[in-house]
Design an enzyme around this catalytic site. Structure first.
Site, mmCIF file in Angstrom:
data_model
loop_
_atom_site.group_PDB
_atom_site.id
_atom_site.type_symbol
_atom_site.label_atom_id
_atom_site.label_comp_id
_atom_site.label_asym_id
_atom_site.label_seq_id
_atom_site.Cartn_x
_atom_site.Cartn_y
_atom_site.Cartn_z
ATOM 1 N N HIS A 234 -8.410 0.442 -22.542
ATOM 2 C CA HIS A 234 -8.795 1.855 -22.508
ATOM 3 C C HIS A 234 -10.312 1.971 -22.475
ATOM 4 O O HIS A 234 -11.008 1.301 -23.232
ATOM 5 C CB HIS A 234 -8.258 2.589 -23.742
ATOM 6 C CG HIS A 234 -8.686 4.022 -23.788
ATOM 7 N ND1 HIS A 234 -8.039 5.003 -23.064
ATOM 8 C CD2 HIS A 234 -9.709 4.632 -24.422
ATOM 9 C CE1 HIS A 234 -8.649 6.155 -23.267
ATOM 10 N NE2 HIS A 234 -9.670 5.965 -24.084
ATOM 11 N N ASP B 252 -1.706 16.674 -29.057
ATOM 12 C CA ASP B 252 -3.107 16.408 -28.698
ATOM 13 C C ASP B 252 -3.616 17.445 -27.699
ATOM 14 O O ASP B 252 -4.750 17.904 -27.809
ATOM 15 C CB ASP B 252 -3.265 14.991 -28.120
ATOM 16 C CG ASP B 252 -4.704 14.762 -27.661
ATOM 17 O OD1 ASP B 252 -5.611 14.894 -28.497
ATOM 18 O OD2 ASP B 252 -4.925 14.505 -26.472
ATOM 19 N N ARG C 228 -10.208 22.235 -30.148
ATOM 20 C CA ARG C 228 -11.476 21.531 -30.439
ATOM 21 C C ARG C 228 -12.533 21.912 -29.420
ATOM 22 O O ARG C 228 -13.702 22.146 -29.752
ATOM 23 C CB ARG C 228 -11.257 20.012 -30.405
ATOM 24 C CG ARG C 228 -10.529 19.476 -31.616
ATOM 25 C CD ARG C 228 -10.067 18.052 -31.374
ATOM 26 N NE ARG C 228 -11.168 17.148 -31.101
ATOM 27 C CZ ARG C 228 -11.053 16.017 -30.407
ATOM 28 N NH1 ARG C 228 -9.870 15.645 -29.925
ATOM 29 N NH2 ARG C 228 -12.091 15.256 -30.209
ATOM 30 N N SER D 34 -7.040 11.422 -31.117
ATOM 31 C CA SER D 34 -6.702 11.967 -29.804
ATOM 32 C C SER D 34 -6.428 10.835 -28.810
ATOM 33 O O SER D 34 -5.407 10.818 -28.121
ATOM 34 C CB SER D 34 -7.860 12.853 -29.320
ATOM 35 O OG SER D 34 -7.720 13.173 -27.967
ATOM 36 N N LYS E 43 -2.280 8.885 -27.511
ATOM 37 C CA LYS E 43 -1.814 8.683 -26.136
ATOM 38 C C LYS E 43 -1.713 7.194 -25.782
ATOM 39 O O LYS E 43 -1.161 6.832 -24.775
ATOM 40 C CB LYS E 43 -2.772 9.392 -25.165
ATOM 41 C CG LYS E 43 -2.715 10.916 -25.334
ATOM 42 C CD LYS E 43 -3.847 11.636 -24.652
ATOM 43 C CE LYS E 43 -5.154 11.416 -25.293
ATOM 44 N NZ LYS E 43 -6.228 12.340 -24.968
HETATM 45 N N1 URA Z 1 -10.841 11.367 -24.839
HETATM 46 C C1 URA Z 1 -9.727 11.852 -25.425
HETATM 47 O O1 URA Z 1 -8.613 11.609 -24.976
HETATM 48 N N2 URA Z 1 -9.870 12.619 -26.531
HETATM 49 C C2 URA Z 1 -11.061 12.907 -27.082
HETATM 50 O O2 URA Z 1 -11.112 13.567 -28.102
HETATM 51 C C3 URA Z 1 -12.227 12.414 -26.444
HETATM 52 C C4 URA Z 1 -12.081 11.644 -25.317
#
Ligand code: URA
Length: 423
Positions: A81, A159, A166, A181, A185
């Protein structure tokens, strides 16, 4: 649960329990908690932070708000990632390389966020199918040893809802909120090991090494608490990665890279991440993984796998770029000391290659080429880059490209590309 008591608890710096966190996420998704109270809690988290344990519970609750992905395949499933940067095409190179090394790689990727490009958008420039279900991912991994596909709506819906709040309340830049967050995922796939590429610099969300290190440690620690093997590299994003930025143009660069024609910076990032994966999954040492990955790339061994994967999913590797071209010439003589990736990311959006609003259509064929990078000496009038576009004001594009390049008299100190490795 009395929600205003929860807000007060966090506001005053106390640790929330697992049950409290689960209830908060569930009730917010079920619309039993109004936005104004959730916004107050997010602001309290922004100022007070969260412990790794609280972050783990928040991640788990968000992850369980949606579907998990279970890939039924033998072997050590791995993932990579990136926190996002300009010209970041690492996924396209590392995934087939890991497959070649016998490590099935399953990557779920997002679309462009802010000024950075999205892996799914870049894939779409080939015309290939980018959203796959669990069965399709499994089929693709069995055939090619790797799969990259787009996160579906079914993954971590909490999220999406919390991220939107946010965004509206200026609470995005909170390490525990970013960690939960991202991981909500990532951890929903039954991978064994994850390597994180945490970008730092002008072309990244994390602008300082200190912030990047906190984020990297958060991602690694919480993944480990979740039972995964994890490691991270903090890599420089004070200039774009590789030779190009855009959508189709980055796929073209990836094809070249996999045939052995790769820029040194891209090679260094890909092989470092492969070394980390090798070490954390106990396949071998970091150095062994790095060397093996480099040999695969330079010998062009993983190229066919990548091309066949694109074609299997209905795409083409014969990509065309925008019709209009403009060479960018330096307006002064000196050393390139900085290249502002964020400014170049916004230029690509202006040219149509990214979105100003969610859901907007993008022009995959536009992009930028970089012929000179930080540390290079350039003469006045020397070509430093190229703009590939279809419409818009060429002189505006050229000026914006040029103003992203800082050219000074003194040679800059060389900047380390790999800032730190964290296990
Ligand atoms: N990428 C994400 O998926 N979430 C965040 O909060 C910041 C970057």
């Amino acid at each position: 649960m009395i929600f205003k008591e929860i807000i007060k608890k966090k506001r005053d710096g106390f640790e929330l329990t697992e049950n409290e966190i689960r209830e908060i996420v569930k009730k917010y998704v079920d619309e039993e908690i109004p936005d104004y109270q959730m916004a107050a809690l997010l602001m309290a988290i922004y100022f007070q932070g969260m412990t790794d344990r609280e972050t783990l519970h928040l991640t788990d609750a968000m992850l369980k708000s949606g579907k998990t992905v279970n890939i039924n395949i033998d072997g050590t499933i791995v993932d990579k990632h990136s926190t996002g940067g300009i010209g970041d095409k690492v996924s396209f190179i590392i995934a087939p390389v890991l497959a070649e090394l016998g490590l099935p790689a399953v990557l779920l990727s997002g679309r462009a966020l802010g000024f950075t490009g999205g892996t799914a958008d870049k894939m779409e420039s080939t015309g290939m199918k980018v959203t796959l279900n669990e069965k399709e991912i499994e089929d693709v991994v069995k055939k090619f040893g790797f799969s990259i596909s787009c996160q579906t709506e079914k993954i971590a819906p909490a999220d999406r809802k919390i991220y939107a709040l946010r965004d509206a309340t200026s609470t995005v830049e909170s390490i525990p909120l970013i960690v939960s967050s991202i991981l909500s995922k990532k951890l929903c796939v039954n991978t064994h090991g994850i390597v994180f590429d945490v970008k730092v610099g002008s072309g990244a969300f994390m602008k300082t090494l200190e912030e990047a290190e906190k984020l990297a440690k958060g991602l690694v620690n919480v993944s480990k608490l979740y039972g995964k093997k994890a490691g991270a590299a903090i890599t420089d994003m004070n200039q774009p990665l590789g030779r190009s930025a855009g959508n189709a143009i980055e796929i073209i660069e990836s094809l070249n890279a996999l045939s052995g024609d790769i820029s040194n910076d891209l090679l260094e990032v890909v092989t470092t991440l492969a070394g980390i994966i090798f070490k954390i999954t106990e396949k071998g040492s970091f150095e062994e993984g790095k060397e093996k990955a480099e040999n695969i790339i330079l010998s062009g061994k993983a190229l066919n796998r990548f091309c066949e994967w694109i074609e299997y999913l209905g795409g083409t590797t014969k990509l065309s770029l925008g019709k209009r071209r403009a060479l960018v010439k330096s307006d002064k003589e000196g050393y390139i000391t900085e290249i502002d990736g964020e400014a170049l990311g916004f230029l690509i959006i202006e040219m149509g290659g990214g979105r100003k609003k969610a859901g907007e259509k993008i022009d995959h064929s536009v992009g930028l080429r970089f012929f000179k990078k930080t540390g290079n000496y350039v003469k006045k009038g020397e070509v430093i880059g190229e703009i590939i576009y279809n419409q818009g004001d060429e002189s505006v594009f050229i000026n914006r490209f040029l103003s992203a390049f800082k050219i000074e008299e003194n040679k800059p100190e060389s900047i380390a590309l790999i800032k730190k490795i964290i296990y």
